[in-house]
Design a protein around this motif. Structure first.
Motif, PDB file in Angstrom:
ATOM      1  N   THR A   1     -14.480 -63.768  83.458  1.00  0.00           N
ATOM      2  CA  THR A   1     -13.609 -62.716  83.982  1.00  0.00           C
ATOM      3  C   THR A   1     -14.460 -61.471  84.151  1.00  0.00           C
ATOM      4  O   THR A   1     -15.214 -61.094  83.252  1.00  0.00           O
ATOM      5  CB  THR A   1     -12.430 -62.429  83.037  1.00  0.00           C
ATOM      6  N   MET A   2     -14.324 -60.822  85.322  1.00  0.00           N
ATOM      7  CA  MET A   2     -15.116 -59.638  85.628  1.00  0.00           C
ATOM      8  C   MET A   2     -14.244 -58.590  86.299  1.00  0.00           C
ATOM      9  O   MET A   2     -13.207 -58.913  86.891  1.00  0.00           O
ATOM     10  CB  MET A   2     -16.299 -59.997  86.534  1.00  0.00           C
ATOM     11  N   VAL A   3     -14.684 -57.346  86.203  1.00  0.00           N
ATOM     12  CA  VAL A   3     -13.940 -56.227  86.765  1.00  0.00           C
ATOM     13  C   VAL A   3     -14.508 -55.883  88.139  1.00  0.00           C
ATOM     14  O   VAL A   3     -15.712 -55.646  88.288  1.00  0.00           O
ATOM     15  CB  VAL A   3     -14.013 -54.999  85.845  1.00  0.00           C
ATOM     16  N   PHE A   4     -13.618 -55.859  89.137  1.00  0.00           N
ATOM     17  CA  PHE A   4     -13.962 -55.444  90.493  1.00  0.00           C
ATOM     18  C   PHE A   4     -13.184 -54.167  90.808  1.00  0.00           C
ATOM     19  O   PHE A   4     -12.026 -54.022  90.400  1.00  0.00           O
ATOM     20  CB  PHE A   4     -13.583 -56.523  91.508  1.00  0.00           C
ATOM     21  N   VAL A   5     -13.792 -53.248  91.527  1.00  0.00           N
ATOM     22  CA  VAL A   5     -13.108 -52.029  91.954  1.00  0.00           C
ATOM     23  C   VAL A   5     -12.614 -52.241  93.376  1.00  0.00           C
ATOM     24  O   VAL A   5     -13.402 -52.454  94.304  1.00  0.00           O
ATOM     25  CB  VAL A   5     -14.037 -50.808  91.883  1.00  0.00           C
ATOM     26  N   GLU A   6     -11.281 -52.189  93.535  1.00  0.00           N
ATOM     27  CA  GLU A   6     -10.671 -52.395  94.849  1.00  0.00           C
ATOM     28  C   GLU A   6      -9.628 -51.313  95.082  1.00  0.00           C
ATOM     29  O   GLU A   6      -8.688 -51.172  94.294  1.00  0.00           O
ATOM     30  CB  GLU A   6     -10.033 -53.785  94.937  1.00  0.00           C
ATOM     31  N   GLY A   7      -9.801 -50.529  96.147  1.00  0.00           N
ATOM     32  CA  GLY A   7      -8.857 -49.465  96.466  1.00  0.00           C
ATOM     33  C   GLY A   7      -8.764 -48.409  95.391  1.00  0.00           C
ATOM     34  O   GLY A   7      -7.703 -47.802  95.194  1.00  0.00           O
ATOM     35  N   GLY A   8      -9.858 -48.191  94.675  1.00  0.00           N
ATOM     36  CA  GLY A   8      -9.873 -47.185  93.624  1.00  0.00           C
ATOM     37  C   GLY A   8      -9.321 -47.663  92.299  1.00  0.00           C
ATOM     38  O   GLY A   8      -9.237 -46.881  91.344  1.00  0.00           O
ATOM     39  N   PHE A   9      -8.923 -48.936  92.208  1.00  0.00           N
ATOM     40  CA  PHE A   9      -8.367 -49.485  90.974  1.00  0.00           C
ATOM     41  C   PHE A   9      -9.276 -50.592  90.439  1.00  0.00           C
ATOM     42  O   PHE A   9      -9.922 -51.314  91.211  1.00  0.00           O
ATOM     43  CB  PHE A   9      -6.967 -50.055  91.210  1.00  0.00           C
ATOM     44  N   ASN A  10      -9.283 -50.716  89.121  1.00  0.00           N
ATOM     45  CA  ASN A  10      -9.984 -51.832  88.500  1.00  0.00           C
ATOM     46  C   ASN A  10      -9.110 -53.080  88.540  1.00  0.00           C
ATOM     47  O   ASN A  10      -7.966 -53.053  88.069  1.00  0.00           O
ATOM     48  CB  ASN A  10     -10.338 -51.512  87.046  1.00  0.00           C
ATOM     49  N   VAL A  11      -9.629 -54.134  89.106  1.00  0.00           N
ATOM     50  CA  VAL A  11      -8.916 -55.405  89.173  1.00  0.00           C
ATOM     51  C   VAL A  11      -9.740 -56.451  88.435  1.00  0.00           C
ATOM     52  O   VAL A  11     -10.928 -56.635  88.722  1.00  0.00           O
ATOM     53  CB  VAL A  11      -8.692 -55.852  90.633  1.00  0.00           C
ATOM     54  N   VAL A  12      -9.106 -57.109  87.473  1.00  0.00           N
ATOM     55  CA  VAL A  12      -9.774 -58.171  86.727  1.00  0.00           C
ATOM     56  C   VAL A  12      -9.656 -59.462  87.517  1.00  0.00           C
ATOM     57  O   VAL A  12      -8.549 -59.899  87.843  1.00  0.00           O
ATOM     58  CB  VAL A  12      -9.151 -58.347  85.330  1.00  0.00           C
ATOM     59  N   LYS A  13     -10.776 -60.056  87.835  1.00  0.00           N
ATOM     60  CA  LYS A  13     -10.772 -61.327  88.561  1.00  0.00           C
ATOM     61  C   LYS A  13     -11.223 -62.439  87.617  1.00  0.00           C
ATOM     62  O   LYS A  13     -12.251 -62.330  86.953  1.00  0.00           O
ATOM     63  CB  LYS A  13     -11.692 -61.257  89.780  1.00  0.00           C
ATOM     64  N   PHE A  14     -10.420 -63.466  87.590  1.00  0.00           N
ATOM     65  CA  PHE A  14     -10.683 -64.650  86.777  1.00  0.00           C
ATOM     66  C   PHE A  14     -11.160 -65.740  87.727  1.00  0.00           C
ATOM     67  O   PHE A  14     -10.455 -66.099  88.672  1.00  0.00           O
ATOM     68  CB  PHE A  14      -9.392 -65.042  86.058  1.00  0.00           C
ATOM     69  N   PHE A  15     -12.376 -66.261  87.496  1.00  0.00           N
ATOM     70  CA  PHE A  15     -12.923 -67.220  88.448  1.00  0.00           C
ATOM     71  C   PHE A  15     -13.925 -68.139  87.772  1.00  0.00           C
ATOM     72  O   PHE A  15     -14.312 -67.935  86.619  1.00  0.00           O
ATOM     73  CB  PHE A  15     -13.565 -66.500  89.643  1.00  0.00           C
ATOM     74  N   TRP A  16     -14.311 -69.185  88.503  1.00  0.00           N
ATOM     75  CA  TRP A  16     -15.354 -70.072  88.007  1.00  0.00           C
ATOM     76  C   TRP A  16     -16.460 -70.179  89.037  1.00  0.00           C
ATOM     77  O   TRP A  16     -16.249 -69.985  90.237  1.00  0.00           O
ATOM     78  CB  TRP A  16     -14.806 -71.443  87.617  1.00  0.00           C
ATOM     79  N   LEU A  17     -17.661 -70.434  88.529  1.00  0.00           N
ATOM     80  CA  LEU A  17     -18.853 -70.521  89.356  1.00  0.00           C
ATOM     81  C   LEU A  17     -19.308 -71.972  89.394  1.00  0.00           C
ATOM     82  O   LEU A  17     -19.706 -72.543  88.372  1.00  0.00           O
ATOM     83  CB  LEU A  17     -19.954 -69.629  88.781  1.00  0.00           C
ATOM     84  N   LYS A  18     -19.210 -72.578  90.567  1.00  0.00           N
ATOM     85  CA  LYS A  18     -19.564 -73.986  90.730  1.00  0.00           C
ATOM     86  C   LYS A  18     -21.077 -74.158  90.704  1.00  0.00           C
ATOM     87  O   LYS A  18     -21.807 -73.518  91.460  1.00  0.00           O
ATOM     88  CB  LYS A  18     -19.008 -74.528  92.044  1.00  0.00           C
ATOM     89  N   ASN A  19     -21.534 -75.015  89.818  1.00  0.00           N
ATOM     90  CA  ASN A  19     -22.947 -75.355  89.721  1.00  0.00           C
ATOM     91  C   ASN A  19     -23.279 -76.339  90.840  1.00  0.00           C
ATOM     92  O   ASN A  19     -22.813 -77.478  90.844  1.00  0.00           O
ATOM     93  CB  ASN A  19     -23.231 -75.974  88.352  1.00  0.00           C
ATOM     94  N   GLU A  20     -24.077 -75.899  91.804  1.00  0.00           N
ATOM     95  CA  GLU A  20     -24.402 -76.735  92.962  1.00  0.00           C
ATOM     96  C   GLU A  20     -25.525 -77.725  92.673  1.00  0.00           C
ATOM     97  O   GLU A  20     -25.819 -78.590  93.504  1.00  0.00           O
ATOM     98  CB  GLU A  20     -24.788 -75.847  94.149  1.00  0.00           C
TER      99      GLU A  20
END
Length: 474
Positions: free
Chosen positions: A155-174
């Motif tokens: 989970t990482m914090v992205f700044v979108e439209g002046g707000f902090n948005v927590v994005k939950f994601f997975w990183l596919k090992n290629e």
């Protein structure tokens, strides 16, 4: 009579403290400054459990090599330095070459990166950045899409439209050193632990997580892996407790484990709660079915201390059920709770050690050559890395009248058990003490799908006797 009663009291107190189960603290290193966490694993492929630690406020990664299989360790070996405040790291075979690499998340430079174990002997290459430029606060590693390559959840914090948005994601090992992000959900909630686990019994890994009280106070959620390929559905609530909703301070649900602790073959949830108004508690929730259903929380303990460190499950007394072990930050102790008769009724805490000052990490595994799960600890103020030998005194099965043979050993796959008495169960554990395979009423077990290395085979006879054999897979 006074002398007898005094002796009895002394023995009872000694047993309650739990020192009879574990030996005295054995110091590996007393100069690991400002460590934050540690992970155990066989770094150099010799079948012995080594220890990796982040030190110097997370700016260095070091490892201690186990020299002989008897718990004697080398001095610290530097892996890499000046990498910037490593908050989390995991050991995993990221490039599928049968040795353990290191994946880490750092928040001063805001990145996830990995270090390749170049030769399987603990010589690591330069860092390879996986994902950068965002503040992160969770890291888990598991194969989510069934391609036998470890993927990364974060989970990482992205700044979108002046707000902090927590994005939950997975990183596919290629499989070629590159990773592809796959976003699961955007949220303003703070996710705590992210635990890959098969909640619905369909053979693939779903996700369990806890959230902070911004939108869903003190709640557990799970996300279904809908196709076994890492495509996740919307979240499902597991539970939301009134106790948490009434609190006026932020609550953290952490140390989440998903395993069967009451012997009904349905995985349960074990976790800790940190909440200033109501105290610091350990709970479990009974798994009701293999579709994500759980009971109301059942309290195990309300221990003193400011923070519960690395609450985890392990068969400490070698009786085929999972006990609890954890560290307490302010109380400065390591403790374990016996699972009585495997029914998730836990005895009072037994203290393993108080010879620590601000514990930051606790690990378990087969450190020496016997059949009992030992413990590692890392503590910050006293700069100590140490281990604790499990003496096994609470469980001492008598096999003198039985003749049991395990062969071939070493083996290239199938292991046979020759016994004069009927067998009830074969269980296989890795060197971390994690059960990886089980068969009922079998006299052989196929381990050919496992990587080469050291494993432990626990044999249970029809009359309940147990024996653990160390086996080597070529």
């Amino acid at each position: 009579m006074v002398k007898i009663n005094s002796l009895l009291c002394l023995l009872l107190c000694f047993q309650t403290l739990g020192f009879a189960q574990f030996g005295e603290q054995q110091i590996i290193d007393a100069s690991v400054a400002n460590s934050r966490s540690a992970r155990a694993g066989d770094i150099d492929g010799d079948g012995n459990l080594d220890l990796v630690t982040n030190s110097n406020f997370g700016n260095e990664l070091i490892w201690h090599k186990q020299l002989d299989g008897d718990g004697n360790f080398s001095e610290a070996i530097l892996i890499t330095a000046a990498i910037g405040n490593v908050e989390f790291f995991e050991l995993a075979d990221m490039d599928n070459d049968t040795d353990l690499d290191i994946v880490f998340l750092t928040n001063t430079i805001d990145k996830i990166a990995w270090l390749e174990n170049l030769d399987g002997l603990g010589n690591f290459g330069p860092e390879q950045v996986i994902f950068a430029d965002h503040y992160g606060y969770t890291l888990s590693v598991a194969d989510v899409n069934g391609d036998d390559l470890p993927d990364i959840f974060t989970t990482m914090v992205f700044v979108e439209g002046g707000f902090n948005v927590v994005k939950f994601f997975w990183l596919k090992n290629e499989g070629d050193g590159s990773f592809t992000p796959n976003f699961i959900e955007d949220s303003w909630n703070e996710l705590t632990d992210v635990i890959p686990a098969d909640l619905d019994g369909d053979g693939d890994l779903d996700i369990i997580t806890g959230v902070s009280p911004v939108l869903a106070p003190g709640a557990f959620l799970w996300y279904e892996n809908t196709d076994g390929m890492g495509n996740f559905g919307a979240y499902n609530f597991i539970y939301q407790h009134d106790l948490f909703l009434e609190a006026s301070y932020q609550i953290v649900l952490s140390n989440i484990s998903h395993s069967d602790i009451n012997g009904d073959d349905i995985p349960d949830l074990v976790y800790s709660v940190i909440q200033p108004e109501t105290g610091f508690r350990i709970y479990w929730m009974r798994g009701l079915e293999a579709t994500g259903g759980f009971s109301n929380p059942i309290e195990i303990d309300n221990p003193p201390g400011e923070y519960i460190i690395d609450l985890q499950l392990a068969d400490i007394d070698n009786d085929n059920d999972l006990d609890l072990v954890c560290g307490l930050l302010v109380a400065n102790d390591i403790r374990w709770y016996e699972n009585i008769e495997g029914e998730a009724v836990f005895a009072d805490a037994r203290i393993v050690s108080t010879a620590i000052n601000e514990i930051v990490s606790l690990n378990s595994g087969f450190i020496d050559s016997d059949e009992y799960i030992d413990l590692f600890s890392v503590s910050k103020v006293d700069s100590k890395v140490a281990w604790y030998k499990n003496l096994g005194v609470l469980n001492n099965p008598e096999f003198d009248s039985y003749k049991i043979e395990v062969y071939p050993n070493p083996s290239d796959g199938v292991v046979h058990v020759r016994s004069e008495v009927p067998l009830a169960q074969l269980r296989v554990y890795n060197i971390l003490g994690q059960e990886i395979k089980s068969l009922a009423a079998a006299s052989s077990i196929d381990l050919s799908e496992l990587n080469a290395g050291v494993y432990f085979l626990k044999i249970t006879t029809a009359d309940g006797q147990q024996l653990v054999k160390r086996i080597l897979l070529d």
